[in-house]
Design an enzyme around this catalytic site. Sequence first.
Site, PDB file in Angstrom:
ATOM      1  N   ALA A  66      62.190  -9.679  14.279  1.00  0.00           N
ATOM      2  CA  ALA A  66      61.018  -9.904  13.439  1.00  0.00           C
ATOM      3  C   ALA A  66      61.420 -10.919  12.375  1.00  0.00           C
ATOM      4  O   ALA A  66      62.605 -11.080  12.065  1.00  0.00           O
ATOM      5  CB  ALA A  66      60.593  -8.589  12.797  1.00  0.00           C
ATOM      6  N   GLY A 111      63.581  -6.911  16.697  1.00  0.00           N
ATOM      7  CA  GLY A 111      62.268  -6.885  17.329  1.00  0.00           C
ATOM      8  C   GLY A 111      62.262  -7.576  18.690  1.00  0.00           C
ATOM      9  O   GLY A 111      61.426  -7.266  19.541  1.00  0.00           O
ATOM     10  N   GLU A 114      63.451  -5.022  21.053  1.00  0.00           N
ATOM     11  CA  GLU A 114      62.369  -4.034  21.206  1.00  0.00           C
ATOM     12  C   GLU A 114      61.264  -4.561  22.110  1.00  0.00           C
ATOM     13  O   GLU A 114      60.653  -3.806  22.869  1.00  0.00           O
ATOM     14  CB  GLU A 114      61.833  -3.665  19.811  1.00  0.00           C
ATOM     15  CG  GLU A 114      62.897  -2.961  18.979  1.00  0.00           C
ATOM     16  CD  GLU A 114      62.485  -2.760  17.540  1.00  0.00           C
ATOM     17  OE1 GLU A 114      62.490  -3.753  16.781  1.00  0.00           O
ATOM     18  OE2 GLU A 114      62.142  -1.631  17.172  1.00  0.00           O
ATOM     19  N   GLU A 134      69.035  -3.997  12.469  1.00  0.00           N
ATOM     20  CA  GLU A 134      68.176  -3.749  11.305  1.00  0.00           C
ATOM     21  C   GLU A 134      68.905  -3.062  10.158  1.00  0.00           C
ATOM     22  O   GLU A 134      68.659  -3.360   8.988  1.00  0.00           O
ATOM     23  CB  GLU A 134      66.954  -2.902  11.716  1.00  0.00           C
ATOM     24  CG  GLU A 134      65.911  -3.666  12.512  1.00  0.00           C
ATOM     25  CD  GLU A 134      66.143  -3.658  14.013  1.00  0.00           C
ATOM     26  OE1 GLU A 134      67.266  -3.314  14.456  1.00  0.00           O
ATOM     27  OE2 GLU A 134      65.213  -3.993  14.752  1.00  0.00           O
TER      28      GLU A 134
HETATM   29  C1  HXC Z   1      63.540 -15.378  10.375  1.00  0.00           C
HETATM   30  C2  HXC Z   1      65.281 -16.352  11.494  1.00  0.00           C
HETATM   31  C3  HXC Z   1      65.580 -15.143  12.146  1.00  0.00           C
HETATM   32  C4  HXC Z   1      64.754 -14.014  11.862  1.00  0.00           C
HETATM   33  C5  HXC Z   1      66.998 -16.630  12.791  1.00  0.00           C
HETATM   34  N1  HXC Z   1      66.184 -17.244  11.935  1.00  0.00           N
HETATM   35  N2  HXC Z   1      66.663 -15.348  12.949  1.00  0.00           N
HETATM   36  N3  HXC Z   1      64.276 -16.468  10.621  1.00  0.00           N
HETATM   37  N4  HXC Z   1      63.762 -14.192  10.976  1.00  0.00           N
HETATM   38  N5  HXC Z   1      64.927 -12.843  12.457  1.00  0.00           N
HETATM   39  C6  HXC Z   1      66.231 -18.642  11.482  1.00  0.00           C
HETATM   40  C7  HXC Z   1      67.359 -18.875  10.519  1.00  0.00           C
HETATM   41  O1  HXC Z   1      66.987 -18.507   9.220  1.00  0.00           O
HETATM   42  C8  HXC Z   1      67.546 -20.370  10.654  1.00  0.00           C
HETATM   43  O2  HXC Z   1      66.534 -21.030   9.920  1.00  0.00           O
HETATM   44  C9  HXC Z   1      67.261 -20.619  12.127  1.00  0.00           C
HETATM   45  O3  HXC Z   1      66.518 -19.493  12.586  1.00  0.00           O
HETATM   46  C10 HXC Z   1      68.542 -20.697  12.957  1.00  0.00           C
HETATM   47  O4  HXC Z   1      69.316 -19.534  12.695  1.00  0.00           O
HETATM   48  P1  HXC Z   1      70.849 -19.579  12.232  1.00  0.00           P
HETATM   49  O5  HXC Z   1      71.145 -18.319  11.538  1.00  0.00           O
HETATM   50  O6  HXC Z   1      71.135 -20.846  11.504  1.00  0.00           O
HETATM   51  O7  HXC Z   1      71.570 -19.655  13.648  1.00  0.00           O
HETATM   52  P2  HXC Z   1      73.004 -19.066  14.051  1.00  0.00           P
HETATM   53  O8  HXC Z   1      74.003 -19.363  12.989  1.00  0.00           O
HETATM   54  O9  HXC Z   1      73.249 -19.558  15.427  1.00  0.00           O
HETATM   55  O10 HXC Z   1      72.817 -17.481  14.071  1.00  0.00           O
HETATM   56  C11 HXC Z   1      71.938 -16.900  14.995  1.00  0.00           C
HETATM   57  C12 HXC Z   1      71.688 -15.409  14.635  1.00  0.00           C
HETATM   58  C13 HXC Z   1      71.212 -15.315  13.171  1.00  0.00           C
HETATM   59  C14 HXC Z   1      72.985 -14.612  14.828  1.00  0.00           C
HETATM   60  C15 HXC Z   1      70.648 -14.895  15.619  1.00  0.00           C
HETATM   61  O11 HXC Z   1      70.118 -16.250  12.981  1.00  0.00           O
HETATM   62  C16 HXC Z   1      70.741 -13.956  12.795  1.00  0.00           C
HETATM   63  O12 HXC Z   1      71.536 -13.060  12.540  1.00  0.00           O
HETATM   64  N6  HXC Z   1      69.417 -13.785  12.729  1.00  0.00           N
HETATM   65  C17 HXC Z   1      68.815 -12.530  12.312  1.00  0.00           C
HETATM   66  C18 HXC Z   1      68.935 -11.502  13.394  1.00  0.00           C
HETATM   67  C19 HXC Z   1      68.372 -10.154  12.956  1.00  0.00           C
HETATM   68  O13 HXC Z   1      68.868  -9.566  11.998  1.00  0.00           O
HETATM   69  N7  HXC Z   1      67.323  -9.718  13.602  1.00  0.00           N
HETATM   70  C20 HXC Z   1      66.618  -8.474  13.246  1.00  0.00           C
HETATM   71  C21 HXC Z   1      65.526  -8.776  12.272  1.00  0.00           C
HETATM   72  S1  HXC Z   1      64.798  -7.288  11.686  1.00  0.00           S
HETATM   73  P3  HXC Z   1      66.850 -22.309   8.988  1.00  0.00           P
HETATM   74  O14 HXC Z   1      65.542 -22.626   8.353  1.00  0.00           O
HETATM   75  O15 HXC Z   1      67.933 -21.902   8.060  1.00  0.00           O
HETATM   76  O16 HXC Z   1      67.309 -23.367   9.984  1.00  0.00           O
HETATM   77  C22 HXC Z   1      63.772  -6.797  12.887  1.00  0.00           C
HETATM   78  C23 HXC Z   1      62.986  -5.538  12.544  1.00  0.00           C
HETATM   79  C24 HXC Z   1      61.902  -5.240  13.511  1.00  0.00           C
HETATM   80  O17 HXC Z   1      63.660  -7.360  13.916  1.00  0.00           O
HETATM   81  C25 HXC Z   1      60.968  -4.191  12.959  1.00  0.00           C
HETATM   82  C26 HXC Z   1      60.096  -4.666  11.870  1.00  0.00           C
HETATM   83  C27 HXC Z   1      58.926  -3.733  11.577  1.00  0.00           C
END
Ligand code: HXC
Length: 257
Positions: A66, A111, A114, A134
């Site tokens: 998400a 997400g 999921e 998360e």
């Molecule tokens: C918003 C995201 C994102 C996310 C990546 N990006 N994941 N933006 N939400 N979930 C964006 C980054 O900010 C970045 O934007 C661009 O995508 C590229 O990501 P990088 O981090 O620079 O790439 P990399 O170094 O290769 O790392 C990849 C990654 C990392 C390991 C996947 O991006 C990461 O850890 N992302 C978050 C993963 C996560 O925690 N997901 C769960 C979310 S919570 P910019 O603008 O800087 O280029 C969830 C809850 C669901 O899903 C339920 C809710 C109700």
Amino acid sequence: MSEAVIEKVDNDGMVQLTINRPKALNALNSEVLAALEAHLVELEAHPHLRGVVITGAGEKSFVAGADITEMRDKTPEEARAFASQALRTIKRLETLPVPVVALVNGFCLGGGCELALACDWAVASDNAVFGQPEVQLGVIPGFGGTQRLPRRVGPAMAIDLATTGRKIDAQEALRIGLVNRVMPQAELEGYVEELTNQLKGNGPQAVRSAKQAVHDGLDQDLNSALALETSLFALCFAGGEQKEGMSAFVEKRKARF
Ligand code: HXC
């Protein structure tokens, strides 16, 4: 005009939906969820739907979760509304009457994982990364992960993944039953095409009934679920598909469904 956040290609009833936010690794924000739901509402009314493939644009990510930027400042009420929107959308995907295949090309986190869990099939590239990270953000899965993950991989592994937030590679995802197949990224699309052609070659109503029996049966006790199977099995004999399928076998030819 800006590009669509969801791209749709309809190949004779086999529909591919591509989540198209590659710059954010296809993270799911409200706009993407609303667009996805609109497509799913349309697909529910599709007269000749045979299957759905869902994937993420680019080679780096299926869906990285998400959208964290959008979630950061939400109040509890807003968070509940966001999760409800996603749950409703993902449920629509899960309950489409045809097989749904997740084509997982890279990050499949939070997400995203999921979303894949609501699909009937998950086919992953060998560089795919899965996880429910998360807790590392101070939240829990909110798109159904705490419930669908244990049903897919068992409670012990689900608690492992949901409490550590650790990421696993495609091979581990295959071993624990989170995905059905793993292959080199270059072969992924070809394989999914083969799979969807295989599905298309089978009796369309039989494929729908097989999915319905498994899904609806899982929500029932075994005896009720077995009775459901018998009803759906018997119903197969009411349409033309069974006559054609069995006649083709007897006449040593390919069935024409
Ligand atoms: C918003 C995201 C994102 C996310 C990546 N990006 N994941 N933006 N939400 N979930 C964006 C980054 O900010 C970045 O934007 C661009 O995508 C590229 O990501 P990088 O981090 O620079 O790439 P990399 O170094 O290769 O790392 C990849 C990654 C990392 C390991 C996947 O991006 C990461 O850890 N992302 C978050 C993963 C996560 O925690 N997901 C769960 C979310 S919570 P910019 O603008 O800087 O280029 C969830 C809850 C669901 O899903 C339920 C809710 C109700």
